[in-house]
Design a protein around this motif. Structure first.
Motif: not given
Length: 219
Positions: A51-79
Motif C-alpha cells: 500500500l505504501l508503494s502507491v506513494l511512488e506514483l504520487l512521487h512521480i506525479l509531483l515531480g520528486i520521483g525520477q521514474q516514468p509513470f507507466m512502468p511504475k503504475l504497472f508494477q504497483v498495480t499488478e502487485r
C-alpha cells in the motif's frame, strides 16, 4: 523533500527486510511446513508495504520521483491486484506454496531496490549495490510474473465456486459480472505489461552501464 524520500525508502527497506528475513528464517527452521502459514505470519506487513508503494506514483506525479509513470503504475498495480484481490480475498489461496514463492521473489528484489534508491537520494554511490539493482531484476522480475500468472490460475476455481466479486445487478437492464472472466482477461494483459516494463528496465540498465563504463575509461 530529500528527508521525506530518505525516510520513505528507509521505511520500505525495513519492512521488506523484515519480511525477507522472517521468510528465510522460517524456511530454514521449518522447511516446507512454513509455506502453509506464510501469509498469516507476514501478510499484514506485506500489505502495508505494498500500500505504501502507491506513494511512488504520487512521487512521480509531483515531480520528486525520477521514474516514468507507466512502468511504475504497472508494477504497483499488478502487485496490488494479486495481493488484495486474488490472495487476500480467497482464504484457500493463502496457504498455497506459490504465495510463499511469490512473496520471496517480490522481496528479493525490493531489499536491493529500496536501499539503492535511498543511497541515490543521499548522493552516495555504492557500485556493487547499484549494479545489483540494475541486474537482479533480469531473472527475478520475469519469474515473479510467472508466479503471479500461476497464482491467478490457481485462484480461478475458488472464484468460480464461491462467486467472489461476481454480481447480477438489476438496472434498467440486467447486468451480470462474472469475475473469473475478468481475471482471465487480466492474465492476457500481464505478458504485455511485463514486456513494456522489461523494455524500460533494459533501457535504464543500458544507460547505467554506459555511464559507468565512461567513468571507468576516464580513470
Amino acid at each position: 523533500m530529500k528527508n521525506y524520500l530518505s525516510f520513505y525508502y528507509l521505511l520500505q527497506f525495513c519492512g521488506n527486510s523484515w519480511i525477507f528475513t522472517n521468510m528465510t528464517a522460517r524456511l530454514l527452521f521449518f522447511g516446507k511446513d512454513s509455506f502453509a502459514d506464510t501469509f498469516y505470519t507476514i501478510g499484514m506487513v506485506m500489505q502495508a508495504c505494498q500500500l505504501l508503494s502507491v506513494l511512488e506514483l504520487l512521487h512521480i506525479l509531483l515531480g520528486i520521483g525520477q521514474q516514468p509513470f507507466m512502468p511504475k503504475l504497472f508494477q504497483v498495480t499488478e502487485r496490488l491486484v494479486i495481493l488484495f484481490v486474488v490472495i487476500t480475498s480467497q482464504e484457500e489461496m493463502q496457504s498455497k506454496c506459490i504465495v510463499c514463492f511469490l512473496f520471496f521473489l517480490w522481496n528479493l528484489w525490493d531489499v536491493i531496490r529500496y536501499p539503492s534508491h535511498l543511497l541515490s537520494v543521499l548522493g552516495t554511490d555504492y557500485p556493487a549495490l547499484t549494479w545489483l539493482n540494475h541486474t537482479l531484476w533480469i531473472p527475478v522480475y520475469p519469474l515473479s510474473l510467472l508466479a503471479e500468472v500461476y497464482t491467478v490460475y490457481e485462484s480461478l476455481p475458488y472464484f468460480e465456486s464461491f462467486g467472489t466479486f461476481s454480481y447480477n445487478m438489476v438496472l434498467p437492464f440486467a447486468v451480470s459480472i462474472y469475475f473469473p472472466y475478468i481475471l482471465k482477461a487480466y492474465l492476457t494483459l500481464l505478458p504485455a505489461g511485463m514486456l513494456y516494463t522489461c523494455s524500460h528496465l533494459f533501457s535504464e540498465r543500458r544507460l547505467y552501464l554506459k555511464v559507468r563504463n565512461g567513468k571507468m575509461k576516464m580513470k
